[in-house]
Write a protein that holds these residues in place. Sequence first.
Motif, PDB file in Angstrom:
ATOM      1  N   LYS A 123       8.866   2.738  -6.925  1.00  0.00           N
ATOM      2  CA  LYS A 123       8.763   3.131  -8.133  1.00  0.00           C
ATOM      3  C   LYS A 123       7.451   3.941  -8.412  1.00  0.00           C
ATOM      4  O   LYS A 123       6.910   4.748  -8.849  1.00  0.00           O
ATOM      5  N   PHE A 124       6.461   3.229  -8.245  1.00  0.00           N
ATOM      6  CA  PHE A 124       4.966   3.321  -8.460  1.00  0.00           C
ATOM      7  C   PHE A 124       4.559   4.554  -7.459  1.00  0.00           C
ATOM      8  O   PHE A 124       3.969   5.662  -7.827  1.00  0.00           O
ATOM      9  N   GLN A 125       5.410   4.882  -6.242  1.00  0.00           N
ATOM     10  CA  GLN A 125       5.048   5.878  -5.459  1.00  0.00           C
ATOM     11  C   GLN A 125       5.703   7.333  -6.042  1.00  0.00           C
ATOM     12  O   GLN A 125       5.096   8.434  -5.880  1.00  0.00           O
ATOM     13  N   VAL A 126       6.611   7.263  -6.877  1.00  0.00           N
ATOM     14  CA  VAL A 126       7.174   8.402  -7.407  1.00  0.00           C
ATOM     15  C   VAL A 126       6.586   8.631  -8.638  1.00  0.00           C
ATOM     16  O   VAL A 126       6.237   9.795  -9.039  1.00  0.00           O
ATOM     17  N   PHE A 127       6.414   7.673  -9.595  1.00  0.00           N
ATOM     18  CA  PHE A 127       5.880   8.053 -10.988  1.00  0.00           C
ATOM     19  C   PHE A 127       4.534   7.961 -11.234  1.00  0.00           C
ATOM     20  O   PHE A 127       3.747   8.348 -12.120  1.00  0.00           O
ATOM     21  N   CYS A 128       3.423   7.050 -10.467  1.00  0.00           N
ATOM     22  CA  CYS A 128       2.374   6.779 -10.662  1.00  0.00           C
ATOM     23  C   CYS A 128       1.291   7.359  -9.996  1.00  0.00           C
ATOM     24  O   CYS A 128       0.021   7.385 -10.208  1.00  0.00           O
ATOM     25  N   VAL A 129       1.542   7.703  -8.853  1.00  0.00           N
ATOM     26  CA  VAL A 129       0.370   8.102  -7.720  1.00  0.00           C
ATOM     27  C   VAL A 129      -0.295   9.462  -8.216  1.00  0.00           C
ATOM     28  O   VAL A 129      -1.534   9.628  -7.680  1.00  0.00           O
ATOM     29  N   ALA A 130       0.392  10.420  -8.831  1.00  0.00           N
ATOM     30  CA  ALA A 130      -0.293  11.517  -9.288  1.00  0.00           C
ATOM     31  C   ALA A 130      -1.622  11.197  -9.970  1.00  0.00           C
ATOM     32  O   ALA A 130      -2.389  11.910  -9.898  1.00  0.00           O
ATOM     33  N   CYS A 131      -1.645  10.067 -10.810  1.00  0.00           N
ATOM     34  CA  CYS A 131      -2.832   9.764 -11.568  1.00  0.00           C
ATOM     35  C   CYS A 131      -3.581   8.650 -10.960  1.00  0.00           C
ATOM     36  O   CYS A 131      -5.005   8.859 -10.827  1.00  0.00           O
ATOM     37  N   HIS A 132      -2.818   7.624 -10.666  1.00  0.00           N
ATOM     38  CA  HIS A 132      -3.639   6.273 -10.179  1.00  0.00           C
ATOM     39  C   HIS A 132      -3.778   6.415  -8.636  1.00  0.00           C
ATOM     40  O   HIS A 132      -4.422   5.382  -8.017  1.00  0.00           O
ATOM     41  N   GLY A 133      -3.248   7.416  -7.831  1.00  0.00           N
ATOM     42  CA  GLY A 133      -3.608   7.722  -6.406  1.00  0.00           C
ATOM     43  C   GLY A 133      -2.615   6.523  -5.763  1.00  0.00           C
ATOM     44  O   GLY A 133      -2.039   5.610  -6.147  1.00  0.00           O
ATOM     45  N   ALA A 134      -2.407   6.907  -4.356  1.00  0.00           N
ATOM     46  CA  ALA A 134      -1.435   6.344  -3.756  1.00  0.00           C
ATOM     47  C   ALA A 134      -1.779   4.680  -3.476  1.00  0.00           C
ATOM     48  O   ALA A 134      -0.924   3.659  -3.400  1.00  0.00           O
ATOM     49  N   ASP A 135      -3.197   4.527  -3.607  1.00  0.00           N
ATOM     50  CA  ASP A 135      -3.432   3.156  -3.282  1.00  0.00           C
ATOM     51  C   ASP A 135      -3.881   2.386  -4.608  1.00  0.00           C
ATOM     52  O   ASP A 135      -4.052   1.317  -4.764  1.00  0.00           O
ATOM     53  N   GLY A 136      -3.554   3.283  -5.646  1.00  0.00           N
ATOM     54  CA  GLY A 136      -3.842   2.712  -7.049  1.00  0.00           C
ATOM     55  C   GLY A 136      -5.073   2.649  -7.670  1.00  0.00           C
ATOM     56  O   GLY A 136      -5.701   1.876  -8.564  1.00  0.00           O
ATOM     57  N   THR A 137      -5.959   3.276  -6.903  1.00  0.00           N
ATOM     58  CA  THR A 137      -7.598   2.999  -7.246  1.00  0.00           C
ATOM     59  C   THR A 137      -8.087   4.145  -8.217  1.00  0.00           C
ATOM     60  O   THR A 137      -9.155   4.223  -8.580  1.00  0.00           O
ATOM     61  N   GLY A 138      -7.083   4.795  -8.828  1.00  0.00           N
ATOM     62  CA  GLY A 138      -7.267   5.523  -9.857  1.00  0.00           C
ATOM     63  C   GLY A 138      -7.936   6.878  -9.295  1.00  0.00           C
ATOM     64  O   GLY A 138      -8.147   7.298  -8.539  1.00  0.00           O
ATOM     65  N   ASN A 139      -8.143   7.848 -10.628  1.00  0.00           N
ATOM     66  CA  ASN A 139      -8.829   9.085 -10.459  1.00  0.00           C
ATOM     67  C   ASN A 139      -9.649   9.353 -11.928  1.00  0.00           C
ATOM     68  O   ASN A 139      -8.893   9.499 -12.701  1.00  0.00           O
TER      69      ASN A 139
END
Length: 302
Positions: free
Chosen positions: A225-241
């Motif tokens: 789910k994270f790969q679908v909904f969250c990566v746009a802002c938090h990045g694929a590795d979750g380190t943010g933007n």
Amino acid sequence: MADFNSDFWHWYIAILTVLSILACVWLLRWMTTGYKKTDTVEDTGHIWDGDLTELNNPLPRWWLGLFYITIAFGGFYLLLYPGLGTFSGMLDWSSRGEYEQEVERVEAEVGPLFARYQQTPIVDLVKDETAFKIGERLFANYCTTCHGSDARGARAYPNLRDGAWIWGGAPEEIKTTIMHGRQAAMPAWEAALGGKGGVDEITQYVLSLSGRATITELVAGGKEKFQVFCVACHGADGTGNKAFGAPNLTDDIWLYGSSITRIGQSIAEGRNGNMPAQGEFLGEAKVHLLAAYIYGLSQGNQ
Ligand code: HEC
Ligand code: HEC
């Protein structure tokens, strides 16, 4: 001066003030006329401690004179200074005007000093002890309500000392944050994630990014789910933007609290942190000094 929304209050206050002063004059005259100069002094009929008789002497003249002087003072004061309703007084004095003059005087004094600092790049200002002290004062005046007197923040207000930056920690990035403010927009995800179950899965995945997952069998589904909904802002590795102010989710530093409940709440309900713009209020010179102060803190200045 005209803060009243109708003339009524102007007249109400003015007439009441004048009447009170006239009433004082009348009271004094009423109390002091009618005494005859006689040798015997009336007593009031009150006797204390057996033989202490209370006499009814008129007020001494000098005392009476003081009363009239205070009344005259009041009259002159009301002519010269604002006090009678909206009448601004013959001297045209106002506390606002005095404050503005004071501000102008201080600006004229410290303006050139601040302007000189504004020409100095932030990386160099960090080494200037006086600039650091000024920055410290400015921070105490304008920033501590939200970021705390030690700049370590509180829930929803970021710690400015820890070197973990949401919007970027380079000198110019910090300055931009303070000048123009920042508006974070983390949408609410509960509906998109199909309710509480989806939120729990993704919360476990987010926790796993800093090694804190408690229900490991949910992590894989959360990751998808994270790969679908969250990566746009938090990045694929979750380190943010930092362009969106989307924080790093892997460093175990939490703006809104580190408990599973709080993190789940951030995801389900969204968050909209706002750093108010200071540029217009403080002016660029002060913002420049503040940016240097904060950058200094992150470089280990005390
Ligand atoms: C549109 C961009 C955007 C998307 C998409 C997004 N986020 Fe966020 N997220 C943000 C921003 C911006 C913040 C910071 C909010 C603030 O500072 O008020 C944030 C904050 C958070 C926080 C709180 C972090 C803390 O330090 O307390 C968590 C947890 C989080 N996001 C998880 C997620 C998850 C999980 C998803 C996917 C379901 C997601 N985000 C999708 C932009 C986004
Ligand atoms: C009304 C509260 C409030 C005041 C006053 C305030 N801030 Fe902030 N500040 C915030 C919030 C909230 C954030 C985080 C916004 C977000 O969610 O991303 C923030 C973020 C920041 C950041 C970015 C931190 C990062 O990690 O990127 C800096 C730098 C900052 N503030 C400096 C200041 C300075 C300097 C002042 C004083 C001039 C100040 N703030 C006054 C609420 C405030």
